[in-house]
Scaffold this motif. Structure first.
Motif, mmCIF file in Angstrom:
data_model
loop_
_atom_site.group_PDB
_atom_site.id
_atom_site.type_symbol
_atom_site.label_atom_id
_atom_site.label_comp_id
_atom_site.label_asym_id
_atom_site.label_seq_id
_atom_site.Cartn_x
_atom_site.Cartn_y
_atom_site.Cartn_z
ATOM 1 N N ALA A 158 0.813 -1.213 0.006
ATOM 2 C CA ALA A 158 0.021 -0.054 -0.115
ATOM 3 C C ALA A 158 1.031 1.014 0.010
ATOM 4 N N TYR A 159 0.615 2.291 -0.676
ATOM 5 C CA TYR A 159 1.235 3.395 -0.999
ATOM 6 C C TYR A 159 0.539 4.775 -0.383
ATOM 7 N N PHE A 160 1.114 5.247 0.606
ATOM 8 C CA PHE A 160 0.370 6.425 1.025
ATOM 9 C C PHE A 160 1.032 7.886 0.654
ATOM 10 N N PRO A 161 0.434 8.822 -0.231
ATOM 11 C CA PRO A 161 1.223 9.655 -0.818
ATOM 12 C C PRO A 161 1.614 10.962 0.137
ATOM 13 N N ARG A 162 0.742 11.079 1.113
ATOM 14 C CA ARG A 162 1.343 12.401 1.965
ATOM 15 C C ARG A 162 2.618 12.118 2.603
ATOM 16 N N THR A 163 2.698 10.712 3.073
ATOM 17 C CA THR A 163 3.985 10.654 3.701
ATOM 18 C C THR A 163 4.927 9.911 2.844
ATOM 19 N N GLN A 164 4.716 9.475 1.454
ATOM 20 C CA GLN A 164 5.295 9.024 0.309
ATOM 21 C C GLN A 164 6.022 7.676 1.058
ATOM 22 N N ARG A 165 5.007 6.847 1.803
ATOM 23 C CA ARG A 165 5.684 5.813 2.526
ATOM 24 C C ARG A 165 5.000 4.463 1.800
ATOM 25 N N TYR A 181 -9.355 -4.026 -22.908
ATOM 26 C CA TYR A 181 -8.713 -5.693 -22.519
ATOM 27 C C TYR A 181 -7.476 -5.845 -23.619
ATOM 28 N N ASN A 182 -6.611 -6.747 -23.150
ATOM 29 C CA ASN A 182 -5.557 -7.083 -23.888
ATOM 30 C C ASN A 182 -4.596 -5.843 -24.178
ATOM 31 N N VAL A 183 -4.379 -4.784 -23.591
ATOM 32 C CA VAL A 183 -3.401 -3.864 -23.857
ATOM 33 C C VAL A 183 -2.097 -4.251 -23.464
ATOM 34 N N GLU A 184 -1.091 -3.523 -24.042
ATOM 35 C CA GLU A 184 0.248 -3.647 -23.673
ATOM 36 C C GLU A 184 0.564 -2.948 -22.036
ATOM 37 N N LEU A 185 0.888 -3.650 -21.147
ATOM 38 C CA LEU A 185 1.099 -3.038 -19.955
ATOM 39 C C LEU A 185 2.551 -3.392 -19.581
ATOM 40 N N ASP A 186 3.377 -2.352 -19.133
ATOM 41 C CA ASP A 186 4.914 -2.561 -18.953
ATOM 42 C C ASP A 186 4.813 -3.324 -17.490
ATOM 43 N N ASP A 187 5.742 -4.118 -17.412
ATOM 44 C CA ASP A 187 6.015 -4.898 -16.097
ATOM 45 C C ASP A 187 6.239 -4.017 -14.885
ATOM 46 N N ALA A 188 7.237 -2.765 -15.478
ATOM 47 C CA ALA A 188 7.490 -1.748 -14.370
ATOM 48 C C ALA A 188 6.533 -0.918 -13.736
ATOM 49 N N MET A 189 5.208 -1.245 -14.383
ATOM 50 C CA MET A 189 3.996 -0.417 -13.568
ATOM 51 C C MET A 189 3.834 -1.230 -12.369
ATOM 52 N N PHE A 190 4.037 -2.445 -12.374
ATOM 53 C CA PHE A 190 3.748 -3.354 -11.376
ATOM 54 C C PHE A 190 4.808 -3.379 -10.455
ATOM 55 N N THR A 191 5.429 -2.406 -10.096
ATOM 56 C CA THR A 191 6.584 -2.487 -8.933
ATOM 57 C C THR A 191 6.586 -1.313 -7.952
ATOM 58 N N GLU A 192 7.249 -1.275 -6.945
ATOM 59 C CA GLU A 192 7.142 -0.197 -6.099
ATOM 60 C C GLU A 192 7.267 1.161 -6.748
ATOM 61 N N ASN A 212 13.009 -5.499 -11.373
ATOM 62 C CA ASN A 212 11.447 -5.311 -10.805
ATOM 63 C C ASN A 212 11.396 -5.296 -9.209
ATOM 64 N N ARG A 213 12.362 -6.279 -8.772
ATOM 65 C CA ARG A 213 12.260 -6.453 -7.315
ATOM 66 C C ARG A 213 13.322 -5.828 -6.381
ATOM 67 N N THR A 214 14.172 -5.052 -7.114
ATOM 68 C CA THR A 214 15.431 -4.681 -6.243
ATOM 69 C C THR A 214 15.693 -3.028 -6.583
ATOM 70 N N THR A 215 15.733 -2.166 -5.785
ATOM 71 C CA THR A 215 16.228 -0.554 -5.961
ATOM 72 C C THR A 215 17.237 -0.605 -4.950
ATOM 73 N N PHE A 216 18.081 0.540 -5.615
ATOM 74 C CA PHE A 216 19.077 1.112 -4.691
ATOM 75 C C PHE A 216 18.830 2.471 -4.599
ATOM 76 N N THR A 217 18.912 3.008 -3.557
ATOM 77 C CA THR A 217 18.510 4.445 -3.191
ATOM 78 C C THR A 217 19.674 5.188 -2.382
#
Lengths: 254, 433
Positions: free
Chosen positions: A99-106, A238-249, B176-181
């Motif tokens: 979960a990401y909380f923008p006010r604390t960017q945590r 549906y079935n659009v190209e989504l980059d794997d990088a979207m699904f990271t922290e 995708n799972r490793t980040t250096f800060t």
């Protein structure tokens, strides 16, 4: 003679089709439902409205992206201001949640028990939203007597939780439209008391988008608290190209 | 007047900002705090306006800023000695300037306006670079974060937002799972500034990270006044901090740990200057017949460690429970040894805690779709004190939260959470826009 042959052939095909229709197993039906609900990728805007037992409403909107047949999910709230920018990333069929909380960017990693928590106090839990192949992997399917529901001819399937699976529900009863395999109604029963009816999900406003039948509206009715939450989909692709990088922290914080 | 002008400028420029797709949002937060201290009831009211601006002038650039306006009313000057244990009152010096007593031990709540966060975030492709005053928060702990060298949470309200920090931050995703800060930030106590590095990865269902930081840090001796700075005398220290954290799940229960080891160095010249200042402050004038002994130097540990371990669980009923243990070996293990400087350094945020071992426990339950009940207990196990914090959060209207927080201290005099700190509570209304 030729006409007779064609007639016999047609009758044979018809009866075979009928026989097939009767013999389709619970597992085959659930597999089709699962395939329908977990498209390769999906993008949508969702409007979620909570109606409390006292009749008050709260409305949320979020953008949703999913990939790899529902294995990866990302949701980001756009309204109201109170939760704007908050985002949830679910990977491995929601076994890993951040979960990401923008006010604390945590960013905080949540354990799988968080799947039991209600999304923004709605009647949907995170388990309801991002469980990927859970209908197949976590439950045993059994076909019950077919029935009519919401004016559709439906298959009726009971899903019973497998032993050692951590789910909020002991069993589900699904009404699946025979013509397109959309589950028009799902009844959810308590984890510890299989006779206790917790919630009913009603899907409606079915449109065909990119050849895929899609319920544009879902209403989760809480049978215990007499509250309900609706979700209305818009801008579904549906079935659009989504980059794997979207699904990271990093993607979670974008 | 300045405030009014600033608001007019902001309001006048709203149209222009909109044209450039600038998001303007924030909240208004009136708050009333009531506390009963030594038989007297005090109240402090504050009003806060937080104005956030965010824009994406191009695909790879994000700018963000927020301005805070705060006004205080009621009891805006709090005398710190009122809250300190009786046994250390004798350590509090009586300062005199030109024969007149002065009281430097006052905690003021003054109206203020400040730019809290102002940053530019650049997506450089393989990395993100964030420059400016920004949120920097690290670690997996809920109340305490040993690896977070930038913030100190309010233990009574640990999720409240933290101030921004001037820094240059580079996040490099290695996979995708490793980040250096890495974070560089300027520091008034060391020309070379502060540096922090952190590597985070995911292994199985666990997030793991290791971090190292080099940071300058000042500690105050509140018994000595630095007449040049018009402040308490501060001794700069240089610290090396090595730590790590993890968060994941064991047997269905959420678990996390966070630890950091600190090496502290003080320059011998700085220490000599401090000794001289202390001696000058307490030297007995030749004409005086009363002898005042020179107090001991403040204590600075060469090394210490912090450790946090926590777990949480959500029941089917939606009840959520969480507990966290914290150890900080900088702090003393017995309340008999707490000194005046220990208290003042905690109040100034220079030290995280006065008690060595603490436990936090939280139970939370959604009473209705709109009302959340919770109760937390913060207990210093090393000195048998604690505070009970009941809380109700009510989403009374769309975008309006009302929060009631109580606090009941039960420790005896001299402990970390003694009754002397005053029982009371606060009502907070937050309206988002």
């Amino acid at each position: 003679m030729r006409r007779l042959l064609i007639f016999v052939l047609l009758v044979t095909c018809w009866t075979s089709w009928q026989a097939y229709g009767q013999e389709i197993t619970a597992d085959q039906i659930i597999t089709k439902v699962n395939d329908l609900m977990n498209q390769k990728s999906m993008v949508a805007t969702v409007r979620m409205t909570i109606v409390t037992s006292s009749g008050k409403t709260r409305t949320f909107e979020y953008e949703s992206w999913s990939k790899d047949s529902g294995e990866k999910n990302l949701m980001r709230y756009t309204t109201p201001a109170r939760v704007k920018g908050q985002a949830i990333l679910m990977l491995n069929n929601a076994d890993d949640i951040w979960a990401y909380f923008p006010r604390t960017q945590r960013t905080r990693k949540l354990a799988t028990h968080a799947k039991k928590q209600q999304m923004e106090d709605s009647d949907f839990t995170y388990e309801d939203m991002g469980s990927g192949n859970a209908f197949i992997t976590d439950f045993i399917a059994k076909r019950l007597q077919d029935d009519k529901m919401q004016d559709y001819d439906c298959y009726r399937i009971e899903l019973t939780k497998k032993p050692d699976i951590d789910s909020h529900y002991s069993r589900l009863i699904m009404y699946i439209i025979k013509s397109n395999f959309v589950p028009v109604v799902i009844d959810y029963y308590d984890e510890n008391d299989p006779s206790l009816w917790l919630k009913r999900l009603v899907q409606s406003d079915i449109l065909t988008i990119d050849d895929i039948p899609t319920a544009m509206k879902m209403v989760m009715q809480n049978q215990q608290d007499r509250t309900e939450t609706s979700m209305e989909l818009a801008d579904v692709k549906y079935n659009v190209e989504l980059d794997d990088a979207m699904f990271t922290e990093r993607g979670l914080k974008e | 007047m300045k405030r009014i002008l600033l608001l007019i400028v902001i309001a006048g420029s709203t149209h222009t900002l909109r044209a450039q797709s600038v998001d303007i949002f924030g909240y208004v937060e009136p708050q009333l705090m009531v506390a009963r201290v030594n038989g007297t009831t005090y109240q402090l009211n504050s009003n806060k306006l937080r104005l956030d601006l965010e824009a994406k002038p191009s695909d790879r650039v994000t700018i963000g800023a927020n301005i805070n306006f705060l006004t205080y009313h009621g009891k805006t000057q709090w005398s710190i000695p009122d809250f300190l244990p009786r046994q250390i009152q004798a350590e509090i010096p009586d300062f005199k300037v030109l024969g007149m007593s002065i009281d430097p031990y006052v905690l003021p709540y003054n109206d203020r306006q400040y730019l809290d966060n102002t940053y530019v975030k650049l997506n450089l492709g393989p990395a993100d670079l964030t420059v400016g005053k920004q949120q920097l928060s690290f670690g997996t702990g809920y109340v305490w974060n040993p690896t977070d060298v930038y913030n100190q949470k309010d233990v009574l309200d640990p999720t409240y937002e933290q101030p921004g920090h001037n820094a240059l931050r580079l996040d490099i995703p290695l996979s995708n799972r490793t980040t250096f800060t890495t974070v560089y930030s300027p520091n008034q106590w060391d020309e070379s500034g502060d540096m922090m590095m952190r590597a985070k990865t995911t292994v199985g269902h666990f997030d793991l990270s290791v971090s190292g930081a080099w940071q300058a840090w000042a500690l105050s001796d509140a018994r000595v006044i630095d007449m040049l700075q018009m402040n308490f005398y501060q001794v700069p220290t240089r610290r090396t901090i090595v730590g790590g954290d993890l968060v994941g799940e064991l047997l269905g229960i959420g678990v996390w740990m966070e630890a950091a080891s600190h090496q502290v160095k003080v320059n011998s010249d700085d220490w000599s200057l401090y000794q001289t200042a202390l001696n000058q402050q307490f030297s007995t004038p030749v004409w005086s017949s009363a002898f005042v002994p020179i107090p001991a130097l403040m204590e600075i540990r060469d090394d210490y460690y912090e450790l946090v371990a926590g777990m949480d669980y959500t029941f089917d009923s939606q009840m959520y429970i969480m507990t966290e243990f914290y150890r900080n070996t900088w702090a003393k293990s017995s309340s008999d040894n707490y000194r005046f400087n220990d208290w003042m350094q905690v109040l100034a945020g220079e030290v995280k805690t006065i008690a060595r071992d603490q436990i936090y426990a939280l139970i939370q339950y959604p009473a209705t779709d709109l009302v959340q009940l919770s109760c937390s207990v913060l207990a210093a196990t090393s000195d048998n004190s604690g505070v009970i914090i009941p809380m109700i959060t009510w989403n009374i209207f769309e975008n309006v939260d009302v929060t009631l927080i109580g606090n009941y201290y039960y420790g005896k005099d001299g402990t970390a959470y003694s009754k002397l700190l005053g029982n009371g509570g606060l009502t907070r209304v937050r309206v988002y826009f």
